[in-house]
Design an enzyme around this catalytic site. Structure first.
Site, PDB file in Angstrom:
ATOM      1  N   THR A 247       0.827  -1.215   0.000  1.00 41.85           N
ATOM      2  CA  THR A 247       0.000   0.000   0.000  1.00 41.85           C
ATOM      3  C   THR A 247       0.858   1.261   0.000  1.00 41.85           C
ATOM      4  OG1 THR A 247      -1.448   1.284   1.452  1.00 41.85           O
ATOM      5  CG2 THR A 247      -0.129  -0.372   2.515  1.00 41.85           C
ATOM      6  N   ASP A 248       0.290   2.351  -0.521  1.00 42.12           N
ATOM      7  CA  ASP A 248       1.000   3.644  -0.475  1.00 42.12           C
ATOM      8  C   ASP A 248       1.082   4.167   0.956  1.00 42.12           C
ATOM      9  OD1 ASP A 248      -1.681   4.317  -0.114  1.00 42.12           O
ATOM     10  OD2 ASP A 248      -1.715   5.888  -1.639  1.00 42.12           O
ATOM     11  N   GLU A 249       0.307   3.553   1.879  1.00 45.28           N
ATOM     12  CA  GLU A 249       0.310   4.046   3.265  1.00 45.28           C
ATOM     13  C   GLU A 249       1.660   3.827   3.946  1.00 45.28           C
ATOM     14  OE1 GLU A 249      -3.305   3.433   5.507  1.00 45.28           O
ATOM     15  OE2 GLU A 249      -4.452   3.177   3.667  1.00 45.28           O
TER      16      GLU A 249
ATOM     17  N   TYR B  65      -1.566  -0.420  11.095  1.00 48.93           N
ATOM     18  CA  TYR B  65      -1.771  -1.092   9.801  1.00 48.93           C
ATOM     19  C   TYR B  65      -0.601  -0.814   8.855  1.00 48.93           C
ATOM     20  CZ  TYR B  65      -3.305  -1.497   4.929  1.00 48.93           C
ATOM     21  OH  TYR B  65      -3.355  -1.785   3.580  1.00 48.93           O
TER      22      TYR B  65
ATOM     23  N   LYS C  18       2.344  -3.304   7.268  1.00 50.49           N
ATOM     24  CA  LYS C  18       2.554  -3.500   5.827  1.00 50.49           C
ATOM     25  C   LYS C  18       3.999  -3.135   5.440  1.00 50.49           C
ATOM     26  CE  LYS C  18      -0.074  -4.570   3.079  1.00 50.49           C
ATOM     27  NZ  LYS C  18      -0.479  -5.918   2.581  1.00 50.49           N
TER      28      LYS C  18
HETATM   29  P1  NAD Z   1      -9.852  -7.120   2.638  1.00 50.30           P
HETATM   30  O1  NAD Z   1      -9.808  -6.827   4.093  1.00 50.30           O
HETATM   31  O2  NAD Z   1     -11.088  -6.812   1.876  1.00 50.30           O
HETATM   32  O3  NAD Z   1      -9.543  -8.665   2.390  1.00 50.30           O
HETATM   33  C1  NAD Z   1      -8.531  -9.358   3.064  1.00 50.30           C
HETATM   34  C2  NAD Z   1      -8.741 -10.855   2.802  1.00 50.30           C
HETATM   35  O4  NAD Z   1      -7.656 -11.555   3.437  1.00 50.30           O
HETATM   36  C3  NAD Z   1     -10.039 -11.419   3.388  1.00 50.30           C
HETATM   37  O5  NAD Z   1     -10.662 -12.256   2.449  1.00 50.30           O
HETATM   38  C4  NAD Z   1      -9.561 -12.202   4.608  1.00 50.30           C
HETATM   39  O6  NAD Z   1     -10.412 -13.311   4.913  1.00 50.30           O
HETATM   40  C5  NAD Z   1      -8.197 -12.659   4.152  1.00 50.30           C
HETATM   41  N1  NAD Z   1      -7.295 -12.959   5.282  1.00 50.30           N
HETATM   42  C6  NAD Z   1      -7.077 -12.173   6.361  1.00 50.30           C
HETATM   43  N2  NAD Z   1      -6.219 -12.790   7.200  1.00 50.30           N
HETATM   44  C7  NAD Z   1      -5.894 -13.972   6.613  1.00 50.30           C
HETATM   45  C8  NAD Z   1      -5.048 -15.052   6.996  1.00 50.30           C
HETATM   46  N3  NAD Z   1      -4.375 -15.032   8.146  1.00 50.30           N
HETATM   47  N4  NAD Z   1      -4.948 -16.106   6.164  1.00 50.30           N
HETATM   48  C9  NAD Z   1      -5.636 -16.146   4.997  1.00 50.30           C
HETATM   49  N5  NAD Z   1      -6.461 -15.165   4.590  1.00 50.30           N
HETATM   50  C10 NAD Z   1      -6.587 -14.083   5.403  1.00 50.30           C
HETATM   51  O7  NAD Z   1      -8.589  -6.378   2.013  1.00 50.30           O
HETATM   52  P2  NAD Z   1      -8.425  -5.645   0.607  1.00 50.30           P
HETATM   53  O8  NAD Z   1      -8.913  -4.271   0.730  1.00 50.30           O
HETATM   54  O9  NAD Z   1      -8.923  -6.542  -0.464  1.00 50.30           O
HETATM   55  O10 NAD Z   1      -6.835  -5.576   0.528  1.00 50.30           O
HETATM   56  C11 NAD Z   1      -6.084  -6.638  -0.026  1.00 50.30           C
HETATM   57  C12 NAD Z   1      -4.616  -6.291   0.044  1.00 50.30           C
HETATM   58  O11 NAD Z   1      -4.372  -5.085  -0.669  1.00 50.30           O
HETATM   59  C13 NAD Z   1      -4.108  -6.050   1.465  1.00 50.30           C
HETATM   60  O12 NAD Z   1      -2.824  -6.610   1.574  1.00 50.30           O
HETATM   61  C14 NAD Z   1      -4.045  -4.540   1.588  1.00 50.30           C
HETATM   62  O13 NAD Z   1      -3.036  -4.150   2.481  1.00 50.30           O
HETATM   63  C15 NAD Z   1      -3.704  -4.146   0.161  1.00 50.30           C
HETATM   64  N6  NAD Z   1      -4.170  -2.812  -0.261  1.00 50.30           N
HETATM   65  C16 NAD Z   1      -5.489  -2.455  -0.118  1.00 50.30           C
HETATM   66  C17 NAD Z   1      -5.926  -1.219  -0.579  1.00 50.30           C
HETATM   67  C18 NAD Z   1      -7.370  -0.800  -0.487  1.00 50.30           C
HETATM   68  O14 NAD Z   1      -7.710   0.333  -0.856  1.00 50.30           O
HETATM   69  N7  NAD Z   1      -8.287  -1.661  -0.048  1.00 50.30           N
HETATM   70  C19 NAD Z   1      -5.010  -0.338  -1.170  1.00 50.30           C
HETATM   71  C20 NAD Z   1      -3.663  -0.734  -1.291  1.00 50.30           C
HETATM   72  C21 NAD Z   1      -3.269  -1.973  -0.843  1.00 50.30           C
HETATM   73  P1  TYD Z   2     -10.665   4.135   4.609  1.00 49.49           P
HETATM   74  O1  TYD Z   2     -11.675   3.717   3.601  1.00 49.49           O
HETATM   75  O2  TYD Z   2     -10.726   3.535   5.969  1.00 49.49           O
HETATM   76  O3  TYD Z   2      -9.242   3.924   3.931  1.00 49.49           O
HETATM   77  P2  TYD Z   2      -7.757   4.428   4.433  1.00 49.49           P
HETATM   78  O4  TYD Z   2      -7.844   4.830   5.840  1.00 49.49           O
HETATM   79  O5  TYD Z   2      -6.931   3.191   4.248  1.00 49.49           O
HETATM   80  O6  TYD Z   2      -7.383   5.526   3.507  1.00 49.49           O
HETATM   81  O7  TYD Z   2     -10.767   5.706   4.775  1.00 49.49           O
HETATM   82  C1  TYD Z   2     -10.621   6.585   3.679  1.00 49.49           C
HETATM   83  C2  TYD Z   2     -10.691   7.996   4.206  1.00 49.49           C
HETATM   84  O8  TYD Z   2     -12.007   8.240   4.710  1.00 49.49           O
HETATM   85  C3  TYD Z   2      -9.760   8.254   5.376  1.00 49.49           C
HETATM   86  O9  TYD Z   2      -9.252   9.580   5.279  1.00 49.49           O
HETATM   87  C4  TYD Z   2     -10.654   8.138   6.591  1.00 49.49           C
HETATM   88  C5  TYD Z   2     -11.995   8.604   6.084  1.00 49.49           C
HETATM   89  N1  TYD Z   2     -13.188   7.978   6.708  1.00 49.49           N
HETATM   90  C6  TYD Z   2     -14.215   8.778   7.199  1.00 49.49           C
HETATM   91  O10 TYD Z   2     -14.156  10.023   7.146  1.00 49.49           O
HETATM   92  N2  TYD Z   2     -15.303   8.165   7.749  1.00 49.49           N
HETATM   93  C7  TYD Z   2     -15.408   6.806   7.851  1.00 49.49           C
HETATM   94  O11 TYD Z   2     -16.429   6.293   8.402  1.00 49.49           O
HETATM   95  C8  TYD Z   2     -14.344   6.003   7.323  1.00 49.49           C
HETATM   96  C9  TYD Z   2     -14.404   4.502   7.416  1.00 49.49           C
HETATM   97  C10 TYD Z   2     -13.254   6.642   6.762  1.00 49.49           C
END
Ligand code: NAD
Ligand code: TYD
Length: 345
Positions: free
Chosen positions: A125-127, A153, A157
Protein backbone atom coordinates in the site's frame (compact mmCIF):
# COMPACT_ATOMS: atom_id res chain seq x y z
CA UNK A 1 0.61 -22.12 -14.42
CA UNK A 2 -0.77 -22.61 -10.94
CA UNK A 3 -1.46 -19.24 -9.34
CA UNK A 4 -2.26 -19.04 -5.63
CA UNK A 5 -4.19 -15.91 -4.67
CA UNK A 6 -4.15 -15.49 -0.89
CA UNK A 7 -6.93 -13.31 0.51
CA UNK A 8 -8.93 -14.00 -2.67
CA UNK A 9 -12.27 -13.85 -0.82
CA UNK A 10 -11.68 -10.23 0.16
CA UNK A 11 -12.25 -7.06 -1.84
CA UNK A 12 -9.24 -6.71 -4.16
CA UNK A 13 -8.27 -10.40 -4.08
CA UNK A 14 -11.71 -11.49 -5.37
CA UNK A 15 -11.63 -8.88 -8.12
CA UNK A 16 -8.19 -10.24 -9.04
CA UNK A 17 -9.52 -13.83 -9.10
CA UNK A 18 -12.26 -12.79 -11.56
CA UNK A 19 -9.75 -10.78 -13.58
CA UNK A 20 -7.44 -13.82 -13.89
CA UNK A 21 -10.26 -16.23 -14.72
CA UNK A 22 -11.14 -13.99 -17.68
CA UNK A 23 -7.61 -13.13 -18.73
CA UNK A 24 -5.87 -16.47 -18.16
CA UNK A 25 -8.37 -19.27 -18.87
CA UNK A 26 -5.56 -21.85 -19.16
CA UNK A 27 -4.04 -21.17 -15.74
CA UNK A 28 -5.26 -22.75 -12.51
CA UNK A 29 -6.34 -20.20 -9.92
CA UNK A 30 -6.31 -21.29 -6.29
CA UNK A 31 -7.90 -18.95 -3.77
CA UNK A 32 -6.45 -19.48 -0.28
CA UNK A 33 -8.32 -17.55 2.40
CA UNK A 34 -9.18 -18.22 6.04
CA UNK A 35 -12.41 -16.16 5.82
CA UNK A 36 -11.97 -13.57 8.54
CA UNK A 37 -14.85 -11.10 8.97
CA UNK A 38 -13.55 -9.43 5.74
CA UNK A 39 -13.52 -12.66 3.72
CA UNK A 40 -16.76 -13.59 2.02
CA UNK A 41 -17.35 -17.04 0.57
CA UNK A 42 -20.44 -15.73 -1.27
CA UNK A 43 -18.14 -13.46 -3.26
CA UNK A 44 -16.19 -16.36 -4.76
CA UNK A 45 -19.09 -18.83 -5.13
CA UNK A 46 -19.75 -17.97 -8.81
CA UNK A 47 -16.09 -18.76 -9.58
CA UNK A 48 -16.53 -22.33 -8.28
CA UNK A 49 -18.35 -23.16 -11.53
CA UNK A 50 -15.03 -22.78 -13.37
CA UNK A 51 -13.01 -26.01 -13.61
CA UNK A 52 -9.73 -24.09 -13.26
CA UNK A 53 -10.72 -22.46 -9.96
CA UNK A 54 -10.40 -23.87 -6.48
CA UNK A 55 -11.14 -22.42 -3.06
CA UNK A 56 -9.15 -23.61 -0.07
CA UNK A 57 -9.94 -22.37 3.41
CA UNK A 58 -6.64 -21.80 5.15
CA UNK A 59 -4.59 -19.37 7.18
CA UNK A 60 -1.34 -17.82 5.91
CA UNK A 61 0.07 -17.81 9.44
CA UNK A 62 -0.35 -21.60 9.80
CA UNK A 63 2.86 -23.28 8.60
CA UNK A 64 1.33 -26.75 8.34
CA UNK A 65 -1.68 -25.58 6.34
CA UNK A 66 0.55 -23.53 4.06
CA UNK A 67 2.90 -26.49 3.50
CA UNK A 68 -0.11 -28.64 2.62
CA UNK A 69 -1.29 -25.97 0.18
CA UNK A 70 2.10 -26.01 -1.55
CA UNK A 71 2.31 -29.84 -1.58
CA UNK A 72 -1.15 -30.29 -3.10
CA UNK A 73 -1.40 -27.29 -5.42
CA UNK A 74 2.27 -26.87 -6.48
CA UNK A 75 2.03 -23.12 -7.12
CA UNK A 76 4.24 -21.44 -9.71
CA UNK A 77 3.13 -18.00 -8.58
CA UNK A 78 1.86 -16.67 -5.24
CA UNK A 79 0.12 -13.29 -5.07
CA UNK A 80 -0.37 -12.27 -1.46
CA UNK A 81 -3.45 -10.14 -0.80
CA UNK A 82 -4.21 -11.73 2.58
CA UNK A 83 -4.07 -9.10 5.28
CA UNK A 84 -5.89 -7.22 7.94
CA UNK A 85 -6.64 -4.05 6.00
CA UNK A 86 -8.69 -1.58 8.03
CA UNK A 87 -6.79 1.29 9.69
CA UNK A 88 -9.47 1.89 12.35
CA UNK A 89 -9.33 -1.75 13.44
CA UNK A 90 -5.53 -1.56 13.64
CA UNK A 91 -5.83 1.41 16.00
CA UNK A 92 -8.26 -0.52 18.20
CA UNK A 93 -6.28 -3.78 18.14
CA UNK A 94 -2.84 -3.90 16.49
CA UNK A 95 -2.09 -7.52 17.51
CA UNK A 96 -3.75 -9.42 14.69
CA UNK A 97 -2.25 -6.97 12.16
CA UNK A 98 1.24 -7.93 13.26
CA UNK A 99 0.42 -11.63 13.14
CA UNK A 100 -1.32 -11.72 9.75
CA UNK A 101 0.51 -9.01 7.88
CA UNK A 102 4.06 -9.68 9.09
CA UNK A 103 4.23 -13.29 10.31
CA UNK A 104 1.83 -14.46 7.61
CA UNK A 105 4.03 -12.94 4.91
CA UNK A 106 7.13 -14.66 6.27
CA UNK A 107 5.36 -18.03 6.56
CA UNK A 108 4.25 -17.78 2.93
CA UNK A 109 7.72 -16.81 1.76
CA UNK A 110 9.33 -19.65 3.74
CA UNK A 111 7.07 -22.08 1.89
CA UNK A 112 8.06 -20.43 -1.40
CA UNK A 113 11.71 -21.04 -0.51
CA UNK A 114 11.10 -24.66 0.54
CA UNK A 115 9.02 -25.66 -2.46
CA UNK A 116 10.38 -23.24 -5.10
CA UNK A 117 8.27 -20.82 -7.11
CA UNK A 118 8.65 -18.63 -10.18
CA UNK A 119 7.30 -15.50 -8.51
CA UNK A 120 6.13 -14.22 -5.14
CA UNK A 121 4.20 -10.97 -5.39
CA UNK A 122 3.44 -8.87 -2.32
CA UNK A 123 0.42 -6.57 -2.54
CA UNK A 124 1.29 -3.51 -0.49
CA UNK A 125 0.00 0.00 0.00
CA UNK A 126 1.00 3.64 -0.48
CA UNK A 127 0.31 4.05 3.26
CA UNK A 128 3.86 2.76 3.94
CA UNK A 129 5.10 6.22 2.85
CA UNK A 130 3.10 8.07 5.52
CA UNK A 131 1.32 11.20 4.31
CA UNK A 132 1.87 14.39 2.32
CA UNK A 133 0.88 17.93 3.36
CA UNK A 134 -2.30 19.39 1.86
CA UNK A 135 -0.55 22.63 0.87
CA UNK A 136 2.05 20.93 -1.38
CA UNK A 137 0.06 19.50 -4.31
CA UNK A 138 3.35 19.25 -6.23
CA UNK A 139 4.55 16.38 -3.97
CA UNK A 140 3.89 12.69 -4.77
CA UNK A 141 5.06 9.32 -3.44
CA UNK A 142 7.71 7.68 -5.63
CA UNK A 143 9.35 4.30 -5.01
CA UNK A 144 12.29 6.24 -3.48
CA UNK A 145 10.14 7.99 -0.85
CA UNK A 146 11.30 6.84 2.63
CA UNK A 147 9.00 4.52 4.57
CA UNK A 148 7.39 6.64 7.29
CA UNK A 149 4.30 4.95 8.69
CA UNK A 150 1.47 6.43 10.76
CA UNK A 151 -0.84 3.60 11.82
CA UNK A 152 -0.29 0.07 13.14
CA UNK A 153 -1.77 -1.09 9.80
CA UNK A 154 0.74 0.81 7.67
CA UNK A 155 3.60 -0.13 10.01
CA UNK A 156 2.70 -3.82 9.63
CA UNK A 157 2.55 -3.50 5.83
CA UNK A 158 5.92 -1.67 5.74
CA UNK A 159 7.44 -4.40 7.94
CA UNK A 160 6.19 -7.03 5.51
CA UNK A 161 7.69 -5.09 2.57
CA UNK A 162 11.06 -4.99 4.33
CA UNK A 163 10.89 -8.74 4.92
CA UNK A 164 10.11 -9.34 1.24
CA UNK A 165 13.16 -7.30 0.20
CA UNK A 166 15.27 -9.17 2.78
CA UNK A 167 14.12 -12.58 1.48
CA UNK A 168 14.94 -11.45 -2.05
CA UNK A 169 18.42 -10.26 -1.11
CA UNK A 170 19.31 -13.05 1.33
CA UNK A 171 17.66 -16.10 -0.21
CA UNK A 172 17.22 -14.92 -3.81
CA UNK A 173 13.42 -15.17 -3.52
CA UNK A 174 12.03 -14.04 -6.91
CA UNK A 175 9.81 -11.34 -5.43
CA UNK A 176 8.11 -8.15 -6.54
CA UNK A 177 6.13 -5.60 -4.51
CA UNK A 178 3.37 -3.22 -5.58
CA UNK A 179 2.21 -0.26 -3.50
CA UNK A 180 -1.21 0.91 -4.46
CA UNK A 181 -3.38 3.86 -3.51
CA UNK A 182 -6.99 3.53 -2.21
CA UNK A 183 -9.10 1.15 -4.29
CA UNK A 184 -12.86 1.24 -4.83
CA UNK A 185 -15.30 -0.92 -6.78
CA UNK A 186 -17.44 -4.08 -6.40
CA UNK A 187 -17.14 -6.38 -3.35
CA UNK A 188 -15.69 -3.62 -1.13
CA UNK A 189 -16.50 -4.41 2.50
CA UNK A 190 -18.91 -1.79 3.89
CA UNK A 191 -16.60 -0.57 6.65
CA UNK A 192 -14.38 1.44 4.26
CA UNK A 193 -15.29 4.98 3.24
CA UNK A 194 -16.98 4.55 -0.15
CA UNK A 195 -19.10 1.42 0.44
CA UNK A 196 -19.95 2.53 3.99
CA UNK A 197 -21.25 5.87 2.74
CA UNK A 198 -23.27 4.22 -0.06
CA UNK A 199 -24.89 1.75 2.31
CA UNK A 200 -25.62 4.37 4.98
CA UNK A 201 -27.02 6.86 2.45
CA UNK A 202 -29.34 4.16 1.07
CA UNK A 203 -30.56 3.46 4.59
CA UNK A 204 -31.05 7.21 5.25
CA UNK A 205 -28.54 7.02 8.12
CA UNK A 206 -25.95 9.64 9.14
CA UNK A 207 -22.65 9.54 7.23
CA UNK A 208 -19.71 9.82 9.68
CA UNK A 209 -16.99 12.04 8.20
CA UNK A 210 -13.79 12.15 10.26
CA UNK A 211 -12.38 15.56 11.28
CA UNK A 212 -12.85 18.32 8.72
CA UNK A 213 -13.33 15.89 5.81
CA UNK A 214 -10.45 17.53 3.92
CA UNK A 215 -8.15 14.49 3.99
CA UNK A 216 -7.24 13.50 0.45
CA UNK A 217 -7.04 9.99 -1.01
CA UNK A 218 -5.88 8.98 -4.52
CA UNK A 219 -8.70 6.70 -5.69
CA UNK A 220 -8.08 3.83 -8.11
CA UNK A 221 -10.79 1.66 -9.63
CA UNK A 222 -10.05 -1.91 -8.51
CA UNK A 223 -9.89 -3.36 -12.04
CA UNK A 224 -7.04 -0.98 -12.88
CA UNK A 225 -5.16 -2.30 -9.84
CA UNK A 226 -5.73 -5.90 -11.00
CA UNK A 227 -4.42 -5.07 -14.48
CA UNK A 228 -1.31 -3.49 -12.96
CA UNK A 229 -0.53 -6.55 -10.81
CA UNK A 230 -1.03 -8.87 -13.77
CA UNK A 231 1.41 -6.74 -15.78
CA UNK A 232 3.98 -6.85 -12.97
CA UNK A 233 3.68 -10.66 -12.93
CA UNK A 234 4.29 -10.72 -16.69
CA UNK A 235 6.93 -8.05 -17.16
CA UNK A 236 7.96 -6.64 -13.78
CA UNK A 237 11.62 -6.87 -12.76
CA UNK A 238 12.42 -9.20 -9.86
CA UNK A 239 13.39 -7.37 -6.68
CA UNK A 240 11.59 -4.18 -7.70
CA UNK A 241 8.85 -2.09 -6.11
CA UNK A 242 6.14 -0.55 -8.32
CA UNK A 243 3.81 2.22 -7.17
CA UNK A 244 0.25 2.01 -8.54
CA UNK A 245 -2.04 5.02 -8.56
CA UNK A 246 -3.79 7.27 -10.93
CA UNK A 247 -3.84 11.02 -10.16
CA UNK A 248 -7.45 10.70 -9.00
CA UNK A 249 -7.14 12.74 -5.80
CA UNK A 250 -10.30 13.69 -3.97
CA UNK A 251 -11.04 15.14 -0.52
CA UNK A 252 -13.21 12.77 1.55
CA UNK A 253 -15.99 15.33 1.87
CA UNK A 254 -16.18 15.65 -1.94
CA UNK A 255 -16.42 11.88 -2.30
CA UNK A 256 -19.24 11.80 0.25
CA UNK A 257 -21.12 14.62 -1.49
CA UNK A 258 -20.73 12.88 -4.87
CA UNK A 259 -22.30 9.72 -3.41
CA UNK A 260 -25.18 11.67 -1.85
CA UNK A 261 -25.88 13.48 -5.13
CA UNK A 262 -25.82 10.26 -7.14
CA UNK A 263 -28.33 8.66 -4.76
CA UNK A 264 -30.58 11.74 -4.62
CA UNK A 265 -29.93 12.24 -0.88
CA UNK A 266 -29.39 15.52 0.96
CA UNK A 267 -26.20 16.79 2.59
CA UNK A 268 -27.97 17.02 5.97
CA UNK A 269 -27.00 13.34 6.34
CA UNK A 270 -23.33 14.35 6.70
CA UNK A 271 -22.13 14.04 10.29
CA UNK A 272 -18.68 15.42 11.14
CA UNK A 273 -17.33 13.15 13.89
CA UNK A 274 -14.07 13.20 15.92
CA UNK A 275 -10.99 12.58 13.81
CA UNK A 276 -9.18 9.25 13.48
CA UNK A 277 -6.02 9.11 15.64
CA UNK A 278 -2.88 9.81 13.61
CA UNK A 279 -5.06 10.47 10.54
CA UNK A 280 -2.95 10.75 7.36
CA UNK A 281 -3.69 14.01 5.50
CA UNK A 282 -2.97 13.24 1.86
CA UNK A 283 -1.88 10.27 -0.24
CA UNK A 284 -0.81 10.78 -3.85
CA UNK A 285 1.10 8.35 -6.07
CA UNK A 286 3.52 9.13 -8.85
CA UNK A 287 3.00 6.16 -11.22
CA UNK A 288 5.85 7.14 -13.62
CA UNK A 289 7.87 3.95 -13.03
CA UNK A 290 5.11 1.45 -13.82
CA UNK A 291 3.86 3.63 -16.71
CA UNK A 292 7.25 4.07 -18.35
CA UNK A 293 8.65 0.57 -17.67
CA UNK A 294 5.55 -1.58 -18.10
CA UNK A 295 3.18 0.67 -20.05
CA UNK A 296 0.46 0.68 -17.36
CA UNK A 297 -2.03 3.52 -17.16
CA UNK A 298 -5.29 3.65 -15.22
CA UNK A 299 -8.26 3.43 -17.57
CA UNK A 300 -11.13 4.44 -15.29
CA UNK A 301 -11.68 8.08 -14.39
CA UNK A 302 -13.12 8.68 -10.93
CA UNK A 303 -16.50 9.97 -12.18
CA UNK A 304 -17.03 6.84 -14.26
CA UNK A 305 -15.72 4.47 -11.59
CA UNK A 306 -17.83 5.91 -8.79
CA UNK A 307 -21.02 5.71 -10.92
CA UNK A 308 -20.25 2.09 -11.77
CA UNK A 309 -19.54 1.32 -8.12
CA UNK A 310 -22.76 2.94 -6.86
CA UNK A 311 -24.72 1.05 -9.52
CA UNK A 312 -23.08 -2.21 -8.41
CA UNK A 313 -24.23 -1.63 -4.82
CA UNK A 314 -27.74 -0.86 -6.06
CA UNK A 315 -27.77 -4.04 -8.19
CA UNK A 316 -26.24 -6.28 -5.52
CA UNK A 317 -28.20 -5.46 -2.39
CA UNK A 318 -28.21 -9.10 -1.29
CA UNK A 319 -24.42 -9.14 -1.16
CA UNK A 320 -24.09 -6.27 1.31
CA UNK A 321 -27.35 -6.89 3.19
CA UNK A 322 -26.05 -10.39 3.99
CA UNK A 323 -22.94 -8.74 5.40
CA UNK A 324 -24.94 -6.32 7.53
CA UNK A 325 -27.11 -9.16 8.87
CA UNK A 326 -24.15 -11.50 9.39
CA UNK A 327 -25.75 -14.11 7.11
CA UNK A 328 -22.65 -14.17 4.85
CA UNK A 329 -20.69 -15.90 7.58
CA UNK A 330 -22.85 -19.03 7.19
CA UNK A 331 -22.16 -19.50 3.46
CA UNK A 332 -18.99 -21.55 3.82
CA UNK A 333 -20.48 -23.80 6.48
CA UNK A 334 -23.49 -24.51 4.26
CA UNK A 335 -21.20 -25.33 1.34
CA UNK A 336 -19.11 -27.63 3.52
CA UNK A 337 -22.28 -29.56 4.35
CA UNK A 338 -22.85 -30.00 0.60
CA UNK A 339 -25.95 -27.87 0.48
CA UNK A 340 -24.68 -25.57 -2.25
CA UNK A 341 -23.75 -26.30 -5.83
CA UNK A 342 -20.16 -26.26 -7.06
CA UNK A 343 -18.52 -26.88 -3.72
CA UNK A 344 -15.00 -28.13 -4.28
CA UNK A 345 -14.36 -28.91 -0.65
P1 NAD B 1 -9.85 -7.12 2.64
O1 NAD B 1 -9.81 -6.83 4.09
O2 NAD B 1 -11.09 -6.81 1.88
O3 NAD B 1 -9.54 -8.66 2.39
C1 NAD B 1 -8.53 -9.36 3.06
C2 NAD B 1 -8.74 -10.85 2.80
O4 NAD B 1 -7.66 -11.55 3.44
C3 NAD B 1 -10.04 -11.42 3.39
O5 NAD B 1 -10.66 -12.26 2.45
C4 NAD B 1 -9.56 -12.20 4.61
O6 NAD B 1 -10.41 -13.31 4.91
C5 NAD B 1 -8.20 -12.66 4.15
N1 NAD B 1 -7.30 -12.96 5.28
C6 NAD B 1 -7.08 -12.17 6.36
N2 NAD B 1 -6.22 -12.79 7.20
C7 NAD B 1 -5.89 -13.97 6.61
C8 NAD B 1 -5.05 -15.05 7.00
N3 NAD B 1 -4.37 -15.03 8.15
N4 NAD B 1 -4.95 -16.11 6.16
C9 NAD B 1 -5.64 -16.15 5.00
N5 NAD B 1 -6.46 -15.17 4.59
C10 NAD B 1 -6.59 -14.08 5.40
O7 NAD B 1 -8.59 -6.38 2.01
P2 NAD B 1 -8.42 -5.65 0.61
O8 NAD B 1 -8.91 -4.27 0.73
O9 NAD B 1 -8.92 -6.54 -0.46
O10 NAD B 1 -6.83 -5.58 0.53
C11 NAD B 1 -6.08 -6.64 -0.03
C12 NAD B 1 -4.62 -6.29 0.04
O11 NAD B 1 -4.37 -5.08 -0.67
C13 NAD B 1 -4.11 -6.05 1.47
O12 NAD B 1 -2.82 -6.61 1.57
C14 NAD B 1 -4.04 -4.54 1.59
O13 NAD B 1 -3.04 -4.15 2.48
C15 NAD B 1 -3.70 -4.15 0.16
N6 NAD B 1 -4.17 -2.81 -0.26
C16 NAD B 1 -5.49 -2.46 -0.12
C17 NAD B 1 -5.93 -1.22 -0.58
C18 NAD B 1 -7.37 -0.80 -0.49
O14 NAD B 1 -7.71 0.33 -0.86
N7 NAD B 1 -8.29 -1.66 -0.05
C19 NAD B 1 -5.01 -0.34 -1.17
C20 NAD B 1 -3.66 -0.73 -1.29
C21 NAD B 1 -3.27 -1.97 -0.84
P1 TYD C 1 -10.66 4.14 4.61
O1 TYD C 1 -11.67 3.72 3.60
O2 TYD C 1 -10.73 3.54 5.97
O3 TYD C 1 -9.24 3.92 3.93
P2 TYD C 1 -7.76 4.43 4.43
O4 TYD C 1 -7.84 4.83 5.84
O5 TYD C 1 -6.93 3.19 4.25
O6 TYD C 1 -7.38 5.53 3.51
O7 TYD C 1 -10.77 5.71 4.77
C1 TYD C 1 -10.62 6.58 3.68
C2 TYD C 1 -10.69 8.00 4.21
O8 TYD C 1 -12.01 8.24 4.71
C3 TYD C 1 -9.76 8.25 5.38
O9 TYD C 1 -9.25 9.58 5.28
C4 TYD C 1 -10.65 8.14 6.59
C5 TYD C 1 -11.99 8.60 6.08
N1 TYD C 1 -13.19 7.98 6.71
C6 TYD C 1 -14.21 8.78 7.20
O10 TYD C 1 -14.16 10.02 7.15
N2 TYD C 1 -15.30 8.17 7.75
C7 TYD C 1 -15.41 6.81 7.85
O11 TYD C 1 -16.43 6.29 8.40
C8 TYD C 1 -14.34 6.00 7.32
C9 TYD C 1 -14.40 4.50 7.42
C10 TYD C 1 -13.25 6.64 6.76
Amino acid sequence: MNIVVTGGAGFIGSNFVYYLLKKRPYDRIICYDCLTYAGNYETVMPALAKPNFRFIKGDITDREQVAKLFRTEEPDVVVNFAAESHVDRSIANPDVFLKTNIIGTSVLMDACRDFGIVRYHQVSTDEVYGDLPLDRPDLFFTEMTPLHTSSPYSASKASADLLVMAYHRTYGLPATISRCSNNYGPYHFPEKLIPLMIVKALAGEKLPVYGDGKNVRDWLYVEDHCAAIDLILEKGRIGEVYNIGGHNERANIDVVKTILRALGKGEELIDFVPDRLGHDRRYAIDPAKISEELGWLPETKFDEGISRTIQWYLDNRDWWENILSGEYKKAYEKAAKGKLAYSTL
